[in-house]
Scaffold this active site. Sequence first.
Site, PDB file in Angstrom:
ATOM      1  N   TYR A  45      88.594  15.043  45.596  1.00  0.00           N
ATOM      2  CA  TYR A  45      88.825  15.606  46.935  1.00  0.00           C
ATOM      3  C   TYR A  45      88.518  17.098  46.867  1.00  0.00           C
ATOM      4  O   TYR A  45      87.625  17.507  46.113  1.00  0.00           O
ATOM      5  CB  TYR A  45      90.273  15.286  47.380  1.00  0.00           C
ATOM      6  CG  TYR A  45      90.478  15.466  48.868  1.00  0.00           C
ATOM      7  CD1 TYR A  45      89.614  14.884  49.789  1.00  0.00           C
ATOM      8  CD2 TYR A  45      91.542  16.229  49.347  1.00  0.00           C
ATOM      9  CE1 TYR A  45      89.794  15.065  51.153  1.00  0.00           C
ATOM     10  CE2 TYR A  45      91.736  16.405  50.713  1.00  0.00           C
ATOM     11  CZ  TYR A  45      90.852  15.838  51.608  1.00  0.00           C
ATOM     12  OH  TYR A  45      91.033  16.021  52.953  1.00  0.00           O
ATOM     13  N   LYS A 100      87.040 -13.825  56.402  1.00  0.00           N
ATOM     14  CA  LYS A 100      85.610 -13.624  56.135  1.00  0.00           C
ATOM     15  C   LYS A 100      85.421 -12.525  55.092  1.00  0.00           C
ATOM     16  O   LYS A 100      84.583 -12.645  54.187  1.00  0.00           O
ATOM     17  CB  LYS A 100      84.913 -13.230  57.442  1.00  0.00           C
ATOM     18  CG  LYS A 100      83.398 -13.299  57.391  1.00  0.00           C
ATOM     19  CD  LYS A 100      82.909 -14.662  57.806  1.00  0.00           C
ATOM     20  CE  LYS A 100      81.399 -14.737  57.862  1.00  0.00           C
ATOM     21  NZ  LYS A 100      80.939 -15.979  58.463  1.00  0.00           N
TER      22      LYS A 100
END
Length: 448
Positions: A45, A100
């Site tokens: 970060y 899915k």
Amino acid sequence: MIMEDQERTEKYNEDALRYSEYFKGKIQTISKVPVRSLDDFSIWYTPGVAAVSKKIASDPDLSFELTGRWNSIAILTDGTRVLGLGNIGPEAAMPVMEGKALIFNYLGGVNAIPVPIRVKSREEFVSVAKALEPSFGGINLEDIESPKCFFLLETLQKEMNIPVWHDDQLGTASITLAGVINSLRVVGKKIDQVKVVFNGAGAANIAAAFLFKAAGFKMKNMILVDSKGILQPEREDIDSLMINNPWKYQLAIETNGERIKGDLSHAVEGADLLISAAKSGPDTIDSKVVRRMNKDAIVFVLANPIPEMWPEEAKENGARIVATGRSDFPNQINNSLVFPGVFRGVLDARAKGVNFDVMVAASYEIANFVEEPSEEKIVPTMEEWELYPRLASAVASKTVELGLARKNDSKEGFYRRAREIIESNRNIYSKLMDLGLIKRMPNGEHKY
């Protein structure tokens, strides 16, 4: 048999509700980089990450190399045609999209993010999809009502620089074509000589008709039948189709060279193949219509949970090969054999798109995977893991050949990469289960 199937379905339903409450979702994100101390956040970060952002700002395609975009897709739906439940809305579509995503990850090593959206028009849907493009390497459209799904697929494929796929159209069409290729090999008939009847003119069969055309089938030898009868240019609703469903209108004009009129019983006269994607049966189609078909008839009855006619009845009336959408009969036409490998391939090639030529290549790869096709074995099963990297390499190579790929490699190179990703992902999953880091079922080990 029907009662047994109903009881089994009720048991699945009961367990799905109970386990969904227990696990509270089927997927989660987990970090893939080491965090040895808080100092590592200065790399992953701020401030270090700013250098990565500046690099991508100079060349947005570097987002495929420096972030997880290369392996991420969105499963995008508005919830307007979810399974056989109809328009139940985006919130209710989430469990299906999560399922899915699970299959994408487990079989193809793809990071798939469910994104059900609340939109008021197809134009708004297009706008949302295009706005998501910087985050993903591909878009899988899912469970969208017809004919809106045709408009969305066509528009987004033209206007986006990542592959856009609608599995209800393209996945089902691809595995259907694969099954037909091997069926014709078994009965010794040629693609450009057979007569094909499509019963049902929804997303799957309309896409299949166009895919069959791309594969070399003659449009004049195809006939489509819907609830109003055979599609042909003199039908009363032809003007309405031209305005509201131009894809179906095009098929009404280009297919049915003999301009046959009537219903399914007229359409199948002398047909070699019947491909039905219609209402769940078992009496949606009178099995006696098979008697009107040509010798060595091939019958695909794909409705779920009950096929339009029972396979044994189709065989009793002359069918030589029968396929259904169910795993408890031979020859299951299952689009889960297609989409994990296709997306593995387009992602590995950093493809800008996917088209019918890629799909034809995918269908042949699936068909060729079955070394000795027979009446009882025209497509692989989901347990044949080797299919997925093979399919991925075929798809990636085809996108290179067509100039759709951002990344070039040999077919063997793509195969090695796909296999490594899929196996690595599967090993991680197994390890997490073995260690109990993926919670076990609340009642302990439980298998059907």
